[in-house]
Design a protein around this motif. Structure first.
Motif, PDB file in Angstrom:
ATOM      1  N   MET A  42       0.822  -1.206   0.000  1.00  0.00           N
ATOM      2  CA  MET A  42       0.000   0.000   0.000  1.00  0.00           C
ATOM      3  C   MET A  42       0.856   1.256   0.000  1.00  0.00           C
ATOM      4  N   GLU A  43       1.956   1.233   0.734  1.00  0.00           N
ATOM      5  CA  GLU A  43       2.832   2.399   0.809  1.00  0.00           C
ATOM      6  C   GLU A  43       3.566   2.649  -0.499  1.00  0.00           C
ATOM      7  N   GLN A  44       3.825   1.582  -1.239  1.00  0.00           N
ATOM      8  CA  GLN A  44       4.587   1.709  -2.479  1.00  0.00           C
ATOM      9  C   GLN A  44       3.701   1.865  -3.715  1.00  0.00           C
ATOM     10  N   GLN A  45       2.388   1.689  -3.557  1.00  0.00           N
ATOM     11  CA  GLN A  45       1.480   1.712  -4.696  1.00  0.00           C
ATOM     12  C   GLN A  45       1.382   3.101  -5.311  1.00  0.00           C
ATOM     13  N   ALA A  46       1.441   3.148  -6.632  1.00  0.00           N
ATOM     14  CA  ALA A  46       1.237   4.399  -7.355  1.00  0.00           C
ATOM     15  C   ALA A  46      -0.238   4.775  -7.279  1.00  0.00           C
ATOM     16  N   PRO A  47      -0.546   6.083  -7.217  1.00  0.00           N
ATOM     17  CA  PRO A  47      -1.937   6.522  -7.089  1.00  0.00           C
ATOM     18  C   PRO A  47      -2.877   5.944  -8.142  1.00  0.00           C
ATOM     19  N   SER A  48      -2.366   5.729  -9.362  1.00  0.00           N
ATOM     20  CA  SER A  48      -3.229   5.247 -10.442  1.00  0.00           C
ATOM     21  C   SER A  48      -3.326   3.729 -10.503  1.00  0.00           C
ATOM     22  N   SER A  49      -2.609   3.038  -9.604  1.00  0.00           N
ATOM     23  CA  SER A  49      -2.584   1.574  -9.629  1.00  0.00           C
ATOM     24  C   SER A  49      -3.491   1.001  -8.555  1.00  0.00           C
ATOM     25  N   GLY A  50      -4.174  -0.103  -8.891  1.00  0.00           N
ATOM     26  CA  GLY A  50      -5.039  -0.742  -7.909  1.00  0.00           C
ATOM     27  C   GLY A  50      -4.516  -2.088  -7.478  1.00  0.00           C
ATOM     28  N   GLY A  51      -3.259  -2.377  -7.806  1.00  0.00           N
ATOM     29  CA  GLY A  51      -2.693  -3.686  -7.500  1.00  0.00           C
ATOM     30  C   GLY A  51      -2.663  -4.010  -6.022  1.00  0.00           C
ATOM     31  N   ALA A  52      -2.280  -3.051  -5.200  1.00  0.00           N
ATOM     32  CA  ALA A  52      -2.218  -3.299  -3.762  1.00  0.00           C
ATOM     33  C   ALA A  52      -3.610  -3.529  -3.188  1.00  0.00           C
ATOM     34  N   HIS A  53      -4.593  -2.790  -3.695  1.00  0.00           N
ATOM     35  CA  HIS A  53      -5.967  -2.995  -3.231  1.00  0.00           C
ATOM     36  C   HIS A  53      -6.423  -4.424  -3.536  1.00  0.00           C
ATOM     37  N   LEU A  55      -4.576  -7.036  -3.841  1.00  0.00           N
ATOM     38  CA  LEU A  55      -3.855  -7.938  -2.945  1.00  0.00           C
ATOM     39  C   LEU A  55      -4.527  -7.990  -1.581  1.00  0.00           C
ATOM     40  N   VAL A  56      -4.886  -6.824  -1.052  1.00  0.00           N
ATOM     41  CA  VAL A  56      -5.580  -6.762   0.238  1.00  0.00           C
ATOM     42  C   VAL A  56      -6.947  -7.424   0.137  1.00  0.00           C
ATOM     43  N   HIS A  57      -7.651  -7.176  -0.958  1.00  0.00           N
ATOM     44  CA  HIS A  57      -8.979  -7.774  -1.140  1.00  0.00           C
ATOM     45  C   HIS A  57      -8.917  -9.297  -1.123  1.00  0.00           C
ATOM     46  N   GLY A  58      -7.881  -9.851  -1.737  1.00  0.00           N
ATOM     47  CA  GLY A  58      -7.745 -11.301  -1.756  1.00  0.00           C
ATOM     48  C   GLY A  58      -7.585 -11.874  -0.356  1.00  0.00           C
ATOM     49  N   VAL A  59      -6.795 -11.218   0.468  1.00  0.00           N
ATOM     50  CA  VAL A  59      -6.599 -11.670   1.846  1.00  0.00           C
ATOM     51  C   VAL A  59      -7.892 -11.505   2.645  1.00  0.00           C
ATOM     52  N   LEU A  60      -8.588 -10.403   2.442  1.00  0.00           N
ATOM     53  CA  LEU A  60      -9.858 -10.178   3.149  1.00  0.00           C
ATOM     54  C   LEU A  60     -10.896 -11.235   2.788  1.00  0.00           C
ATOM     55  N   ARG A  61     -10.968 -11.584   1.519  1.00  0.00           N
ATOM     56  CA  ARG A  61     -11.935 -12.615   1.101  1.00  0.00           C
ATOM     57  C   ARG A  61     -11.602 -13.954   1.735  1.00  0.00           C
ATOM     58  N   GLU A  62     -10.318 -14.275   1.831  1.00  0.00           N
ATOM     59  CA  GLU A  62      -9.917 -15.537   2.451  1.00  0.00           C
ATOM     60  C   GLU A  62     -10.291 -15.551   3.928  1.00  0.00           C
ATOM     61  N   ALA A  80      -7.987   0.392   1.069  1.00  0.00           N
ATOM     62  CA  ALA A  80      -8.320  -0.862   0.379  1.00  0.00           C
ATOM     63  C   ALA A  80      -9.570  -1.489   0.977  1.00  0.00           C
ATOM     64  N   VAL A  81      -9.727  -1.382   2.288  1.00  0.00           N
ATOM     65  CA  VAL A  81     -10.940  -1.899   2.933  1.00  0.00           C
ATOM     66  C   VAL A  81     -12.161  -1.160   2.398  1.00  0.00           C
ATOM     67  N   ASP A  82     -12.026   0.146   2.197  1.00  0.00           N
ATOM     68  CA  ASP A  82     -13.147   0.965   1.735  1.00  0.00           C
ATOM     69  C   ASP A  82     -13.580   0.622   0.313  1.00  0.00           C
ATOM     70  N   THR A  83     -12.695   0.002  -0.480  1.00  0.00           N
ATOM     71  CA  THR A  83     -13.051  -0.356  -1.865  1.00  0.00           C
ATOM     72  C   THR A  83     -13.428  -1.827  -1.996  1.00  0.00           C
ATOM     73  N   MET A  84     -13.544  -2.515  -0.871  1.00  0.00           N
ATOM     74  CA  MET A  84     -13.923  -3.929  -0.886  1.00  0.00           C
ATOM     75  C   MET A  84     -15.389  -4.078  -1.273  1.00  0.00           C
TER      76      MET A  84
END
Length: 212
Positions: A42-53, A55-62, A80-84
């Motif tokens: 999340m800290e390294q994610q570029a503003p226009s990228s959703g890759g980290a979100h 990744l977090v979503h996958g862990v949350l679903r599990e 990332a939680v807010d976009t779940m």
């Protein structure tokens, strides 16, 4: 009711585990997962990228697959939680639960932060919820607390946090908040008249409310 905790700091497992035990949850009702890599992503994610979100979503679903609620203890994962996507499982941001509870608890809030970079995000978060109740928000840095924490000087760190909380109470703030979950260890050190709020209890209270 089963709760899963998603941490990015190992120390938060003990903080939230103790809070859950005090709140009446048994060990077989809770699960802890520590993923420091999610905070880094999340800290390294570029503003226009959703890759980290994603990744977090996958862990949350599990975690949601065998839980009634998932508590995310790291504020960095909050966006990332807010976009779940909607789910039967309740996803709870500990920082947002704390901000909401604090805004309903008084009219003059003092939010104590240990890290300077956390001041602006906490001001934004707490003011968002305070706007609904008319409460005022002041965010204060606790000098030296983070350095003591990093050095492993736990007792001195908690004493420093408690002194800051006691001073805020003496200055007339009717609600004092520890912004970081690890500050919960100083909860009972500020004196009987000052009982600072912290994210572990607020998040668990939110679970109770959601399941009522």
């Amino acid at each position: 009711m089963r709760i899963s905790f998603l941490h990015t700091m190992e120390s938060n497992e003990a903080v939230f585990g103790l809070a859950a035990s005090k709140a009446g949850w048994s060990p077989d009702q809770i699960r802890h997962v520590v993923r420091a890599d999610l905070r880094q992503a999340m800290e390294q994610q570029a503003p226009s990228s959703g890759g980290a979100h994603k990744l977090v979503h996958g862990v949350l679903r599990e975690l949601a697959s065998d839980a009634d609620a998932v508590i995310v203890t790291c504020a960095t994962l909050g966006p990332a939680v807010d976009t779940m996507a909607a789910s039967p499982c309740r996803f709870i941001r500990a920082d947002a639960a704390l901000a909401e509870a604090a805004s309903r608890s008084g009219k003059k809030l003092a939010v104590l932060c240990a890290v300077e970079s956390s001041i602006a995000p906490n001001r934004t978060l707490f003011e968002r919820y305070a706007a609904n109740t008319g409460a005022s928000v002041t965010v204060q840095l606790v000098p030296g607390a983070w350095a003591l924490y990093q050095e492993g000087k736990h007792a001195a760190c908690m004493s420093t946090c408690a002194q800051a909380a006691g001073q805020a109470h003496a200055d007339g703030y009717d609600v004092v908040i520890y912004a970081h979950p690890w500050m919960a260890g100083a909860e009972g050190l500020a004196g009987n008249e000052c009982r600072p709020m912290h994210g572990a209890k607020a998040a668990l209270d939110a679970v109770r409310t959601a399941g009522a």
